[in-house]
Design a protein around this motif. Structure first.
Motif, PDB file in Angstrom:
ATOM      1  N   PHE A 190       7.176 -35.626  46.252  1.00  0.00           N
ATOM      2  CA  PHE A 190       8.328 -36.721  46.170  1.00  0.00           C
ATOM      3  C   PHE A 190       7.436 -37.823  47.165  1.00  0.00           C
ATOM      4  CE2 PHE A 190      10.607 -32.544  45.544  1.00  0.00           C
ATOM      5  CZ  PHE A 190      10.872 -32.846  44.520  1.00  0.00           C
ATOM      6  N   PHE A 191       8.041 -39.053  46.892  1.00  0.00           N
ATOM      7  CA  PHE A 191       7.572 -40.218  47.563  1.00  0.00           C
ATOM      8  C   PHE A 191       9.244 -40.776  48.048  1.00  0.00           C
ATOM      9  CE2 PHE A 191       6.095 -44.846  46.933  1.00  0.00           C
ATOM     10  CZ  PHE A 191       5.842 -44.969  48.372  1.00  0.00           C
ATOM     11  N   SER A 192       9.319 -41.006  49.528  1.00  0.00           N
ATOM     12  CA  SER A 192      10.566 -41.624  49.765  1.00  0.00           C
ATOM     13  C   SER A 192      10.593 -42.650  50.820  1.00  0.00           C
ATOM     14  CB  SER A 192      11.176 -40.176  50.644  1.00  0.00           C
ATOM     15  OG  SER A 192      12.427 -40.652  51.068  1.00  0.00           O
ATOM     16  N   PHE A 250      21.063 -39.236  53.955  1.00  0.00           N
ATOM     17  CA  PHE A 250      20.157 -38.294  53.429  1.00  0.00           C
ATOM     18  C   PHE A 250      18.744 -38.518  54.279  1.00  0.00           C
ATOM     19  CE2 PHE A 250      17.048 -36.741  50.753  1.00  0.00           C
ATOM     20  CZ  PHE A 250      17.289 -35.274  50.293  1.00  0.00           C
ATOM     21  N   THR A 251      18.180 -39.665  53.894  1.00  0.00           N
ATOM     22  CA  THR A 251      16.843 -39.907  54.245  1.00  0.00           C
ATOM     23  C   THR A 251      16.498 -39.603  56.051  1.00  0.00           C
ATOM     24  OG1 THR A 251      17.041 -42.441  54.441  1.00  0.00           O
ATOM     25  CG2 THR A 251      16.214 -41.459  52.445  1.00  0.00           C
ATOM     26  N   SER A 252      17.688 -40.039  56.754  1.00  0.00           N
ATOM     27  CA  SER A 252      17.693 -39.532  58.399  1.00  0.00           C
ATOM     28  C   SER A 252      17.240 -38.253  58.805  1.00  0.00           C
ATOM     29  CB  SER A 252      18.882 -39.977  58.910  1.00  0.00           C
ATOM     30  OG  SER A 252      19.091 -41.289  58.508  1.00  0.00           O
ATOM     31  N   ARG A 310      20.694 -35.842  47.135  1.00  0.00           N
ATOM     32  CA  ARG A 310      20.461 -37.102  46.519  1.00  0.00           C
ATOM     33  C   ARG A 310      19.111 -36.924  45.419  1.00  0.00           C
ATOM     34  NH1 ARG A 310      23.916 -38.684  49.316  1.00  0.00           N
ATOM     35  NH2 ARG A 310      23.975 -40.461  50.683  1.00  0.00           N
ATOM     36  N   ALA A 311      19.243 -37.773  44.481  1.00  0.00           N
ATOM     37  CA  ALA A 311      18.458 -37.840  43.499  1.00  0.00           C
ATOM     38  C   ALA A 311      16.919 -38.112  43.815  1.00  0.00           C
ATOM     39  CB  ALA A 311      19.044 -38.715  42.231  1.00  0.00           C
ATOM     40  N   TYR A 312      15.932 -37.619  43.469  1.00  0.00           N
ATOM     41  CA  TYR A 312      14.605 -37.836  43.662  1.00  0.00           C
ATOM     42  C   TYR A 312      13.747 -37.801  42.489  1.00  0.00           C
ATOM     43  CZ  TYR A 312      14.674 -39.323  48.694  1.00  0.00           C
ATOM     44  OH  TYR A 312      14.887 -39.940  49.633  1.00  0.00           O
ATOM     45  N   SER A 313      12.791 -38.588  42.181  1.00  0.00           N
ATOM     46  CA  SER A 313      11.766 -38.479  40.771  1.00  0.00           C
ATOM     47  C   SER A 313      10.819 -37.720  41.427  1.00  0.00           C
ATOM     48  CB  SER A 313      11.523 -39.934  40.593  1.00  0.00           C
ATOM     49  OG  SER A 313      12.500 -40.647  40.376  1.00  0.00           O
TER      50      SER A 313
HETATM   51  P1  FAD Z   1      22.047 -44.145  50.509  1.00  0.00           P
HETATM   52  O1  FAD Z   1      23.136 -44.172  51.419  1.00  0.00           O
HETATM   53  O2  FAD Z   1      21.889 -43.178  49.375  1.00  0.00           O
HETATM   54  O3  FAD Z   1      21.366 -45.430  50.541  1.00  0.00           O
HETATM   55  C1  FAD Z   1      21.607 -46.558  51.089  1.00  0.00           C
HETATM   56  C2  FAD Z   1      21.128 -47.763  50.706  1.00  0.00           C
HETATM   57  O4  FAD Z   1      19.517 -47.846  50.844  1.00  0.00           O
HETATM   58  C3  FAD Z   1      21.356 -48.102  49.193  1.00  0.00           C
HETATM   59  O5  FAD Z   1      22.438 -48.876  48.756  1.00  0.00           O
HETATM   60  C4  FAD Z   1      20.090 -49.089  48.975  1.00  0.00           C
HETATM   61  O6  FAD Z   1      20.378 -50.370  49.413  1.00  0.00           O
HETATM   62  C5  FAD Z   1      19.000 -48.592  49.819  1.00  0.00           C
HETATM   63  N1  FAD Z   1      18.022 -47.613  49.071  1.00  0.00           N
HETATM   64  C6  FAD Z   1      18.474 -46.328  48.528  1.00  0.00           C
HETATM   65  N2  FAD Z   1      17.173 -45.752  48.076  1.00  0.00           N
HETATM   66  C7  FAD Z   1      16.221 -46.778  48.073  1.00  0.00           C
HETATM   67  C8  FAD Z   1      15.005 -46.646  47.756  1.00  0.00           C
HETATM   68  N3  FAD Z   1      14.359 -45.653  47.230  1.00  0.00           N
HETATM   69  N4  FAD Z   1      14.361 -47.562  48.166  1.00  0.00           N
HETATM   70  C9  FAD Z   1      14.936 -48.724  48.718  1.00  0.00           C
HETATM   71  N5  FAD Z   1      15.986 -48.981  49.076  1.00  0.00           N
HETATM   72  C10 FAD Z   1      16.723 -48.017  48.766  1.00  0.00           C
HETATM   73  N6  FAD Z   1      14.681 -42.599  46.489  1.00  0.00           N
HETATM   74  C11 FAD Z   1      13.396 -42.326  47.077  1.00  0.00           C
HETATM   75  O7  FAD Z   1      13.068 -42.807  48.142  1.00  0.00           O
HETATM   76  N7  FAD Z   1      12.443 -41.784  46.072  1.00  0.00           N
HETATM   77  C12 FAD Z   1      12.807 -41.523  44.819  1.00  0.00           C
HETATM   78  O8  FAD Z   1      12.108 -40.886  44.235  1.00  0.00           O
HETATM   79  C13 FAD Z   1      14.158 -41.685  44.494  1.00  0.00           C
HETATM   80  N8  FAD Z   1      14.338 -41.239  43.181  1.00  0.00           N
HETATM   81  C14 FAD Z   1      15.661 -41.533  42.854  1.00  0.00           C
HETATM   82  C15 FAD Z   1      15.927 -41.267  41.534  1.00  0.00           C
HETATM   83  C16 FAD Z   1      17.541 -41.320  41.028  1.00  0.00           C
HETATM   84  C17 FAD Z   1      17.776 -41.190  39.680  1.00  0.00           C
HETATM   85  C18 FAD Z   1      18.158 -42.090  41.769  1.00  0.00           C
HETATM   86  C19 FAD Z   1      19.747 -42.404  41.353  1.00  0.00           C
HETATM   87  C20 FAD Z   1      18.053 -42.459  43.090  1.00  0.00           C
HETATM   88  C21 FAD Z   1      16.581 -42.221  43.629  1.00  0.00           C
HETATM   89  N9  FAD Z   1      16.280 -42.606  45.001  1.00  0.00           N
HETATM   90  C22 FAD Z   1      15.012 -42.330  45.414  1.00  0.00           C
HETATM   91  C23 FAD Z   1      17.530 -43.080  45.931  1.00  0.00           C
HETATM   92  C24 FAD Z   1      17.844 -41.891  46.515  1.00  0.00           C
HETATM   93  O9  FAD Z   1      18.637 -40.795  45.817  1.00  0.00           O
HETATM   94  C25 FAD Z   1      18.822 -42.348  47.884  1.00  0.00           C
HETATM   95  O10 FAD Z   1      19.508 -43.154  47.905  1.00  0.00           O
HETATM   96  C26 FAD Z   1      17.814 -42.457  49.058  1.00  0.00           C
HETATM   97  O11 FAD Z   1      16.903 -41.270  49.454  1.00  0.00           O
HETATM   98  C27 FAD Z   1      18.583 -42.699  50.373  1.00  0.00           C
HETATM   99  O12 FAD Z   1      19.625 -42.027  50.846  1.00  0.00           O
HETATM  100  P2  FAD Z   1      20.243 -42.423  51.823  1.00  0.00           P
HETATM  101  O13 FAD Z   1      21.481 -41.334  52.041  1.00  0.00           O
HETATM  102  O14 FAD Z   1      19.540 -42.191  53.143  1.00  0.00           O
HETATM  103  O15 FAD Z   1      20.999 -43.699  51.833  1.00  0.00           O
END
Ligand code: FAD
Length: 258
Positions: free
Chosen positions: A71-73, A81-83, A56-59
């Motif tokens: 990073f801040f998540s 990913f976050t799980s 996943r992308a993270y700033s």
């Molecule tokens: P996913 O299946 O990827 O997401 C499920 C749903 O969760 C999304 O559809 C949305 O509704 C919600 N969601 C996703 N990310 C966030 C969020 N950050 N805040 C609130 N709701 C959210 N995430 C971060 O936590 N920190 C970062 O610095 C960050 N930087 C990013 C930079 C870019 C360019 C992009 C495109 C995304 C960034 N994200 C960031 C989001 C990150 O890439 C993932 O989406 C997030 O970690 C969730 O991943 P996941 O697989 O658990 O859920």
């Protein structure tokens, strides 16, 4: 080394700090060859129990000059990913692609006097990196950081923002910064109450900043929730402020997080 492993490096978690049950910060080692501009993002990988890796992308929160990466998540309930990420502990491995990406950087703007950094939730991350880099302080006369959360306890990094005032290299610049936290679901002393779009529409944000949003002077970065970004862009468009493109410089730069 295989072609695949050349694409990323394995970094070690140095610190993990919970902010709330759904938010945490993490710090890792940094590969000496990993370079980025403040405002860019990295692609992070975690390897699951079945051996597959999720990316996943993270700033970056940290500055390009820090020896570590921060990073801040969010923790998305059931998020693939976050799980996994939220289970990691100090000493565990996080994969980081060698190449950094993204255009939410100061070279988006060729001019401008006031820089508005408008964020929701974890979208504050790239702005913290930008604020820790010297370039922004030289380039702009005023910097307005707007950080919107639902509840005040979600306001992470407030101490980092306050400590910018104590950094020697910013001593003569830091008066330029105006920090405007906004809390949408409760009243909180020192914070505005309402969504960023509402606060633009009713003029409260500009009143709090003491400066108007104008195409002549303002340059606006938006990061976080795509709905906030779309709606804010529409409001800015009404004021003749448009996306800044390489061939057509404008006033607005954005990063959607989903
Ligand atoms: P996913 O299946 O990827 O997401 C499920 C749903 O969760 C999304 O559809 C949305 O509704 C919600 N969601 C996703 N990310 C966030 C969020 N950050 N805040 C609130 N709701 C959210 N995430 C971060 O936590 N920190 C970062 O610095 C960050 N930087 C990013 C930079 C870019 C360019 C992009 C495109 C995304 C960034 N994200 C960031 C989001 C990150 O890439 C993932 O989406 C997030 O970690 C969730 O991943 P996941 O697989 O658990 O859920």
């Amino acid at each position: 080394m295989t072609a695949r492993s050349e694409k990323y490096t394995a970094q070690t978690l140095l610190d993990v700090q919970p902010i709330t049950e759904n938010l945490f910060t993490l710090r890792t080692t940094r590969d000496a060859g990993f370079r980025f501009r403040a405002g860019q993002f990295a692609r992070l990988g975690v390897t699951k129990a079945d051996g597959s890796t999720v990316w996943r992308a993270y700033s970056m929160v940290s500055s390009p000059f820090d020896e570590f990466l921060e990073f801040f998540s969010i923790v998305v309930p059931g998020g693939e990913f976050t799980s996994e990420l939220s289970r990691l502990q100090v000493g565990d491995t996080l994969l980081v692609e060698r190449q950094a990406f993204g255009y939410l950087t100061l070279d988006r703007f060729v001019d401008g006097r006031d820089l508005w950094l408008l964020s929701t939730g974890t979208g504050v991350a790239p702005f913290l990196s930008i604020l820790q880099d010297f370039e922004v302080w030289e380039k702009f006369e005023r910097i307005i950081l707007v950080y919107s959360v639902r509840q005040a306890r979600e306001l992470a990094y407030v101490s980092l923002i306050e400590q910018l005032r104590e950094r020697d290299y910013l001593a003569e610049q830091v008066h330029k910064l105006q920090f405007i936290p906004t809390v949408t679901r409760e009243q909180y002393p020192g914070a505005l109450n309402g969504r960023i779009t509402t606060l633009i529409e009713n003029g409260e944000l500009e009143r709090a900043a003491g400066v108007a949003l104008t195409p002549e002077h303002s340059r606006v970065m938006l990061c976080g929730n795509p709905q906030m970004i779309d709606e804010t862009r529409a409001l800015l468009k009404l004021r003749e402020m448009r996306l800044s493109l390489t061939r057509k410089p404008g006033q607005v730069a954005v990063e959607n997080y989903w």
